[in-house]
Design a protein around this motif. Structure first.
Motif, PDB file in Angstrom:
ATOM      1  N   PRO A 192       1.014  -1.437   0.168  1.00 44.04           N
ATOM      2  CA  PRO A 192       0.558  -0.673  -0.008  1.00 44.04           C
ATOM      3  C   PRO A 192       0.830   0.794   0.077  1.00 44.04           C
ATOM      4  N   GLU A 198      -6.009  -2.122  -8.614  1.00 47.71           N
ATOM      5  CA  GLU A 198      -5.796  -1.087  -9.974  1.00 47.71           C
ATOM      6  C   GLU A 198      -5.565  -1.775 -10.671  1.00 47.71           C
ATOM      7  N   THR A 222      -6.272  -4.216  -2.052  1.00 48.73           N
ATOM      8  CA  THR A 222      -8.050  -3.476  -1.563  1.00 48.73           C
ATOM      9  C   THR A 222      -8.772  -4.564  -1.314  1.00 48.73           C
ATOM     10  N   TRP A 266     -12.276   5.986   1.110  1.00 45.95           N
ATOM     11  CA  TRP A 266     -12.582   5.112   1.926  1.00 45.95           C
ATOM     12  C   TRP A 266     -13.834   4.911   2.431  1.00 45.95           C
ATOM     13  N   MET A 306      -7.367  -5.165   2.377  1.00 40.28           N
ATOM     14  CA  MET A 306      -7.244  -3.998   3.440  1.00 40.28           C
ATOM     15  C   MET A 306      -9.025  -3.781   3.847  1.00 40.28           C
ATOM     16  N   GLY A 333      -0.816  -2.227   6.775  1.00 48.39           N
ATOM     17  CA  GLY A 333       0.109  -2.380   5.881  1.00 48.39           C
ATOM     18  C   GLY A 333       0.683  -4.185   6.000  1.00 48.39           C
ATOM     19  N   TYR A 338     -10.757   0.164  -7.124  1.00 49.17           N
ATOM     20  CA  TYR A 338      -8.879   0.650  -6.256  1.00 49.17           C
ATOM     21  C   TYR A 338      -9.662   1.884  -5.346  1.00 49.17           C
ATOM     22  N   THR A 342     -13.638  -6.318  -4.931  1.00 48.77           N
ATOM     23  CA  THR A 342     -12.589  -4.749  -5.367  1.00 48.77           C
ATOM     24  C   THR A 342     -11.958  -5.388  -6.376  1.00 48.77           C
ATOM     25  N   VAL A 362      -8.963   2.862  -1.169  1.00 46.28           N
ATOM     26  CA  VAL A 362      -7.338   3.698  -1.083  1.00 46.28           C
ATOM     27  C   VAL A 362      -7.981   4.887  -0.934  1.00 46.28           C
ATOM     28  N   GLU A 363      -8.600   5.839  -1.919  1.00 44.36           N
ATOM     29  CA  GLU A 363      -8.771   6.887  -1.738  1.00 44.36           C
ATOM     30  C   GLU A 363     -10.171   7.316  -0.618  1.00 44.36           C
TER      31      GLU A 363
END
Length: 274
Positions: free
Chosen positions: A72, A211, A169, A249, A172, A124, A242, A208, A246-247
């Protein structure tokens, strides 16, 4: 093994080069001298070049990413270590325990992981360990041995690993939902649908799309077929990108929590025989 394009003086000599030929190669720029005893070809990996030029070797999360592990965070930062000498400059990553000797321009996974254990947060590190196990580099028992000198809190994280995760992802999302005590099953087989990344409760499917995954018309078409079949069976499907994980959430999590609060992740009473 992947060729980094970075070589030592000893390796050049072992392959038949001489002091004179190395000087000529440097003069005509087919070789670049990075520091004493280390050289790079014109096609050398830029991350490895920077780490060696800095006075170390590529390590930690950069070496893991180089070796195909899902890591990550930003990919443009270069993490390096200094070798057996203690770093007092703060420019290099370090591991718990004694520094280890350098065996090449890019650390192998065990050494890189021990350094990453000090750079990554808890989530992570679990994500990275999931990826290592999923790609069959090492088993969970191997990881416990590799991280044997780390603090108890670090080693305890291995109990949260799931090597079946197909992407970072996915790892996560699993970790974040379980941290909220939301029931999550991973890699669930659903007849006529296939294997899905996660099922929350009884019927909320979460897929999920990492990327670099689920691209291309054929994959897109198959994913939609699976979604339609799942809907026919009464499942709800959330397909996360993704960026969603990640951005974005906070927004994504609120959608999932709303479904759980309304108990839409459970079968309606008339379907409880499923």
């Amino acid at each position: 093994m992947r060729d980094t394009g970075v070589v030592t003086w000893g390796e050049l000599i072992a392959h038949g080069e001489t002091q004179a030929s190395v000087r000529r190669a440097v003069a005509d720029e087919t070789l670049v001298r990075l520091r004493r005893g280390w050289y790079a070809r014109s096609d050398a990996d830029a991350r490895v070049v920077e780490a060696v030029r800095r006075g170390g070797v590529l390590s930690c999360v950069s070496a893991l990413r180089y070796r195909g592990i899902w890591v990550p965070g930003r990919s443009d930062d270069v993490h390096a270590r200094a070798g057996t000498s203690r770093d007092r400059t703060g420019r290099f990553c370090s591991q718990h325990g004694r520094p280890e000797s350098v065996t090449g321009p890019v650390d192998e996974i065990p050494i890189a992981l021990r350094h990453a254990a000090r750079c990554l947060d808890a989530e992570g590190l679990v994500v990275v360990c999931d990826s290592i196990v999923n790609r069959k580099h090492f088993t969970p028992d191997d990881l416990a041995s590799i991280l044997g000198d780390t603090p108890v809190a670090v080693r305890a994280l291995l109990g949260r690993c799931d090597g079946s995760a197909q992407s970072g992802t996915e790892s996560m999302v699993r970790l974040r939902l379980r941290a909220r005590n939301i029931p999550v099953r991973t890699q669930v087989v659903i007849p006529r649908v296939g294997i899905v990344d996660m099922v929350v409760g009884d019927r909320l499917i979460i897929e999920t799309d990492g990327e670099r995954y689920h691209s291309g018309l054929e994959r897109y078409t198959e994913d939609r077929r699976r979604d339609r079949e799942a809907a026919r069976l009464g499942y709800i499907t959330l397909r996360l990108t993704y960026a969603d994980v990640v951005e974005l959430w906070e927004r994504t999590e609120e959608i999932i929590l709303e479904i759980v609060r309304r108990r839409r992740h459970r079968w309606p009473r008339h379907n409880q025989h499923r």
